[in-house]
Write a protein that holds these residues in place. Sequence first.
Motif, short mmCIF file in Angstrom:
data_model
loop_
_atom_site.label_atom_id
_atom_site.label_comp_id
_atom_site.label_asym_id
_atom_site.label_seq_id
_atom_site.Cartn_x
_atom_site.Cartn_y
_atom_site.Cartn_z
N MET A 5 0.85 -1.19 0.00
CA MET A 5 0.00 0.00 0.00
C MET A 5 0.89 1.25 0.00
SD MET A 5 -3.09 0.95 -0.29
CE MET A 5 -4.15 -0.39 0.23
N GLU A 6 2.02 1.19 0.67
CA GLU A 6 2.95 2.31 0.69
C GLU A 6 3.51 2.57 -0.71
OE1 GLU A 6 6.94 3.80 3.08
OE2 GLU A 6 5.85 2.04 3.78
N ILE A 7 3.83 1.52 -1.43
CA ILE A 7 4.31 1.65 -2.81
C ILE A 7 3.24 2.32 -3.66
CG2 ILE A 7 4.98 0.39 -4.90
CD1 ILE A 7 6.17 -1.76 -2.99
N LEU A 8 2.00 1.87 -3.50
CA LEU A 8 0.90 2.41 -4.29
C LEU A 8 0.64 3.88 -3.95
CD1 LEU A 8 -1.20 1.79 -6.44
CD2 LEU A 8 -2.72 0.98 -4.63
N ASP A 31 3.98 14.11 5.22
CA ASP A 31 2.77 14.17 6.06
C ASP A 31 1.54 13.76 5.28
OD1 ASP A 31 4.34 15.02 8.16
OD2 ASP A 31 3.67 17.11 8.08
N ILE A 32 1.45 14.16 4.02
CA ILE A 32 0.32 13.77 3.18
C ILE A 32 0.30 12.26 2.99
CG2 ILE A 32 -0.60 13.88 0.82
CD1 ILE A 32 0.47 16.85 0.82
N LYS A 33 1.46 11.70 2.66
CA LYS A 33 1.54 10.24 2.46
C LYS A 33 1.22 9.50 3.75
CE LYS A 33 5.07 10.66 -1.13
NZ LYS A 33 6.48 10.37 -1.44
N ALA A 34 1.76 9.96 4.87
CA ALA A 34 1.51 9.30 6.15
C ALA A 34 0.04 9.36 6.53
CB ALA A 34 2.37 9.94 7.25
N LEU A 37 -1.81 6.91 4.30
CA LEU A 37 -1.52 5.53 4.71
C LEU A 37 -2.21 5.15 6.02
CD1 LEU A 37 2.22 5.28 3.70
CD2 LEU A 37 0.38 3.79 2.89
N ASN A 38 -2.34 6.10 6.93
CA ASN A 38 -3.02 5.82 8.19
C ASN A 38 -4.50 5.56 8.00
OD1 ASN A 38 -0.81 5.90 9.91
ND2 ASN A 38 -0.95 8.12 10.18
N ASN A 39 -5.03 5.94 6.83
CA ASN A 39 -6.44 5.73 6.53
C ASN A 39 -6.67 4.64 5.49
OD1 ASN A 39 -7.95 7.80 8.16
ND2 ASN A 39 -6.36 9.06 7.24
N LEU A 40 -5.64 3.88 5.21
CA LEU A 40 -5.72 2.76 4.26
C LEU A 40 -5.21 1.49 4.95
CD1 LEU A 40 -4.22 4.63 1.19
CD2 LEU A 40 -6.52 3.66 1.28
N PRO A 41 -5.73 0.34 4.56
CA PRO A 41 -5.25 -0.90 5.17
C PRO A 41 -3.87 -1.26 4.63
CG PRO A 41 -6.84 -1.39 3.46
CD PRO A 41 -6.82 0.11 3.60
N PRO A 42 -2.99 -1.77 5.50
CA PRO A 42 -1.69 -2.22 5.01
C PRO A 42 -1.87 -3.45 4.12
CG PRO A 42 -1.96 -2.81 7.31
CD PRO A 42 -3.14 -1.98 6.93
N ALA A 43 -0.91 -3.67 3.23
CA ALA A 43 -0.98 -4.82 2.32
C ALA A 43 0.38 -5.48 2.22
CB ALA A 43 -1.47 -4.37 0.95
N LYS A 64 -6.60 2.03 -6.84
CA LYS A 64 -5.96 3.32 -7.15
C LYS A 64 -6.91 4.49 -6.89
CE LYS A 64 -2.20 2.86 -10.28
NZ LYS A 64 -1.67 3.21 -11.57
N ILE A 65 -8.18 4.30 -7.21
CA ILE A 65 -9.18 5.35 -6.97
C ILE A 65 -9.32 5.59 -5.47
CG2 ILE A 65 -11.64 5.92 -7.14
CD1 ILE A 65 -11.56 4.45 -9.91
N THR A 66 -9.36 4.51 -4.70
CA THR A 66 -9.45 4.62 -3.25
C THR A 66 -8.24 5.36 -2.68
OG1 THR A 66 -10.75 2.60 -3.12
CG2 THR A 66 -9.65 3.31 -1.10
N VAL A 67 -7.05 5.02 -3.17
CA VAL A 67 -5.82 5.67 -2.72
C VAL A 67 -5.85 7.15 -3.10
CG1 VAL A 67 -3.32 5.80 -3.11
CG2 VAL A 67 -4.42 3.59 -2.66
N LEU A 68 -6.29 7.47 -4.30
CA LEU A 68 -6.38 8.87 -4.72
C LEU A 68 -7.33 9.64 -3.82
CD1 LEU A 68 -5.72 11.16 -6.66
CD2 LEU A 68 -7.52 10.29 -8.17
N THR A 69 -8.44 9.03 -3.44
CA THR A 69 -9.40 9.68 -2.54
C THR A 69 -8.73 9.98 -1.20
OG1 THR A 69 -11.24 8.55 -3.59
CG2 THR A 69 -11.62 9.40 -1.37
#
Length: 89
Positions: A5-8, A31-34, A37-43, A64-69
């Motif tokens: 998920m971090e790569i994505l 900070d944006i990435k962190a 990532l704190n609001n996405l499940p790890p993979a 990808k859409i979820t990550v963009l959101t």
Amino acid sequence: MQNYMEILVNEVFNEVKEKYNICSNKNCENDIKATALNNLPPAYFLSSASEGEKKAFLLDRQRKITVLTKITEAVDIVCSKCEHKKKRG
């Protein structure tokens, strides 16, 4: 061991950062990435996972859409507190 998920998040962030005039300060970017990532499940993948499975994870359109959101939400949070010159418009 690697969180895919971090790569994505890194890939999607790099695709959109110029389009949306996001602060180019490295601390703000991190900070944006962190925040995203704190609001996405790890993979994480098992050692038996194929490269194809990992690639499919990274290329999944809905993911990808979820990550963009989540990145967009993180930009709103972080950039509203940004004190650097180049802010989001």
